[in-house]
Design an enzyme around this catalytic site. Structure first.
Site, PDB file in Angstrom:
ATOM      1  N   ARG A   1      32.405  -6.568 -16.135  1.00 34.93           N
ATOM      2  CA  ARG A   1      31.545  -7.100 -17.205  1.00 34.93           C
ATOM      3  C   ARG A   1      32.349  -8.084 -18.077  1.00 34.93           C
ATOM      4  NH1 ARG A   1      27.122  -4.827 -18.830  1.00 34.93           N
ATOM      5  NH2 ARG A   1      26.784  -6.976 -19.435  1.00 34.93           N
TER       6      ARG A   1
ATOM      7  N   CYS B   1      24.737   0.317 -13.291  1.00 38.11           N
ATOM      8  CA  CYS B   1      25.149  -0.553 -14.402  1.00 38.11           C
ATOM      9  C   CYS B   1      25.730   0.239 -15.558  1.00 38.11           C
ATOM     10  CB  CYS B   1      23.977  -1.408 -14.865  1.00 38.11           C
ATOM     11  SG  CYS B   1      22.521  -0.453 -15.313  1.00 38.11           S
TER      12      CYS B   1
ATOM     13  N   HIS C   1      18.646  -8.792 -17.023  1.00 34.54           N
ATOM     14  CA  HIS C   1      20.024  -8.482 -17.430  1.00 34.54           C
ATOM     15  C   HIS C   1      20.991  -9.341 -16.606  1.00 34.54           C
ATOM     16  CE1 HIS C   1      23.211  -6.488 -19.351  1.00 34.54           C
ATOM     17  NE2 HIS C   1      23.111  -5.266 -18.863  1.00 34.54           N
TER      18      HIS C   1
ATOM     19  N   GLN D   1      24.931  -8.658 -16.218  1.00 35.93           N
ATOM     20  CA  GLN D   1      25.242  -7.476 -15.410  1.00 35.93           C
ATOM     21  C   GLN D   1      25.305  -7.836 -13.923  1.00 35.93           C
ATOM     22  OE1 GLN D   1      25.767  -4.030 -16.332  1.00 35.93           O
ATOM     23  NE2 GLN D   1      26.385  -3.957 -14.192  1.00 35.93           N
TER      24      GLN D   1
ATOM     25  N   ASP E   1      19.773   2.956 -11.858  1.00 40.27           N
ATOM     26  CA  ASP E   1      19.855   2.741 -13.307  1.00 40.27           C
ATOM     27  C   ASP E   1      19.160   3.922 -13.981  1.00 40.27           C
ATOM     28  OD1 ASP E   1      20.061   1.613 -15.864  1.00 40.27           O
ATOM     29  OD2 ASP E   1      18.391   0.221 -15.575  1.00 40.27           O
TER      30      ASP E   1
ATOM     31  N   ARG F   1      21.243  -9.552 -27.350  1.00 42.47           N
ATOM     32  CA  ARG F   1      20.605  -8.415 -26.672  1.00 42.47           C
ATOM     33  C   ARG F   1      19.434  -7.968 -27.534  1.00 42.47           C
ATOM     34  NH1 ARG F   1      22.972  -2.872 -24.133  1.00 42.47           N
ATOM     35  NH2 ARG F   1      23.502  -4.431 -22.571  1.00 42.47           N
TER      36      ARG F   1
HETATM   37  N1   CP Z   1      25.488  -2.001 -18.414  1.00 41.47           N
HETATM   38  C1   CP Z   1      25.335  -2.285 -19.729  1.00 41.47           C
HETATM   39  O1   CP Z   1      24.726  -3.281 -20.121  1.00 41.47           O
HETATM   40  O2   CP Z   1      25.907  -1.381 -20.567  1.00 41.47           O
HETATM   41  P1   CP Z   1      25.741  -1.361 -22.160  1.00 41.47           P
HETATM   42  O3   CP Z   1      24.286  -1.033 -22.457  1.00 41.47           O
HETATM   43  O4   CP Z   1      26.678  -0.305 -22.627  1.00 41.47           O
HETATM   44  O5   CP Z   1      26.085  -2.722 -22.704  1.00 41.47           O
HETATM   45  N1  NVA Z   2      17.529  -0.365 -17.971  1.00 41.41           N
HETATM   46  C1  NVA Z   2      18.547  -0.043 -18.955  1.00 41.41           C
HETATM   47  C2  NVA Z   2      19.792  -0.824 -18.694  1.00 41.41           C
HETATM   48  C3  NVA Z   2      20.947  -0.508 -19.610  1.00 41.41           C
HETATM   49  C4  NVA Z   2      22.156  -1.338 -19.327  1.00 41.41           C
HETATM   50  C5  NVA Z   2      18.005  -0.317 -20.358  1.00 41.41           C
HETATM   51  O1  NVA Z   2      17.376  -1.357 -20.559  1.00 41.41           O
HETATM   52  O2  NVA Z   2      18.196   0.531 -21.234  1.00 41.41           O
END
Ligand code: CP
Ligand code: NVA
Length: 314
Positions: free
Chosen positions: A293, A265, A127, A130, A224, A100
């Site tokens: 997830r 999400c 993502h 997700q 989101d 990530r």
């Molecule tokens: N939805 C999601 O990716 O959550 P986190 O940022 O907590 O991993």
């Molecule tokens: N758009 C958000 C998604 C988090 C799961 C971010 O990138 O912070």
């Protein structure tokens, strides 16, 4: 297919296989508890995470392996070691790498220089893991026949908007993304890529700036956060002001189909992108979505390490 670097890497048959396996892992978490026996999976994150980290670590444990979590600047990357060298080193120890971070190009570079599967656990652009959890949840709500259904994402044109479009295109769905446009529109390159897939899959893609038109008769209303990880803090107030009409409220939900569900999400900001009444209400499927997830990351690891995904054929 070696890596899952972006949502568009997946073919329709890959998605079908992953959704079916995730459904199995939902019922029988330890079904394949020796698939990664004696092996490790590295999980490297330069952004915070609750779900993706815990789901990944749990998924690895359920497959009989050991997760190795690496935070932000723990690696020598912070002191100038290259991404390519790091990829080669991790490939010598682990059976897969979940990453990530900010730049999609860093994830691509890790994939190109690793001999093990590299899985995108969120970038500024995408993502993919997700979206698999989202579609298992959608399938639980509506079954396999999605003809005549409309799948709407509403809010910021961010990584989630891009992934929503791409996966909807792969699934042959009527997929809608509604944003205020301008700086908050989804990237044109992501829209073009989804259109290209849609031309072959039979999906319909709509990019709108009218929240009510987007919500009307939708089967799913998805949103989101308005401020994503890495978004410049100085843009917060202007951004929140532009996005205010796109909040998912009970009034907006009232425009959707009678059996519509609300998805997010997470993490969520009640009173910002969604009202508490909606996210904590009867139509919200957020807890089941978050549960998946783990089942979907477990399915990705299982099939990718075994070399059982074919990759995008669009
Ligand atoms: N939805 C999601 O990716 O959550 P986190 O940022 O907590 O991993
Ligand atoms: N758009 C958000 C998604 C988090 C799961 C971010 O990138 O912070």
């Amino acid at each position: 297919m070696k890596d899952l670097l972006r949502t568009a890497d997946l073919s329709r048959s890959d998605v079908e296989l992953l959704l079916d396996t995730a459904a199995d892992f939902a019922v029988k978490p330890f079904l394949a508890n020796s698939a990664l026996a004696n092996r490790t999976v590295a999980i490297y994150m330069t952004k915070p995470s609750t779900r993706t980290r815990l789901a990944s670590e749990t998924a690895v444990a359920h497959l009989g392996g050991t997760p190795i979590f690496i935070r932000g600047d723990d690696l020598q990357i912070g002191r100038g070691e290259t991404i390519a060298d790091t990829a080669r080193i991790i490939s010598g120890y682990a059976s897969a790498l979940i990453i990530r971070t900010f730049k999609q190009s860093d994830v691509d570079e890790l994939g190109a220089n690793s001999t093990i599967p590299v899985i995108n656990g969120l970038t500024d652009d995408d993502h993919p893991t997700q979206l698999l959890a989202d579609w298992v949840t959608i399938r639980e709500a509506f079954g396999r026949d999605i003809a005549g259904r409309k799948f709407t994402y509403i809010g910021d044109g961010n990584n989630m908007a891009h992934a929503w479009l791409t996966m909807g295109a792969i699934m042959g769905a009527h997929v809608v993304v509604a944003t205020p446009g301008g700086a908050y529109a989804p990237d044109q390159s992501a829209v073009d890529a989804a259109q290209k897939i849609a031309a072959k899959s039979g999906a319909t893609i709509e990019i709108l700036t009218d929240p009510e038109a987007a919500a009307k008769e939708a089967s799913v209303l998805y949103t989101d956060v308005w401020m994503s990880m890495g978004d410049p803090e100085e843009e917060r107030s202007a951004k929140l002001q532009s996005l205010a009409p796109f909040a998912v409220t009970e009034e907006l939900m009232a425009l959707t189909a009678s059996d519509a569900i609300f998805m997010h999400c997470l993490p969520a900001h009640r009173g910002e992108e969604v009202s508490a009444a909606v996210i904590d209400g009867a139509r919200s499927v957020i807890w089941r979505e978050a549960f998946h997830r783990r089942t979907t990351i477990q399915a990705i690891l299982y099939h990718l390490v075994r070399g059982e995904l074919s990759g995008n054929t669009f």
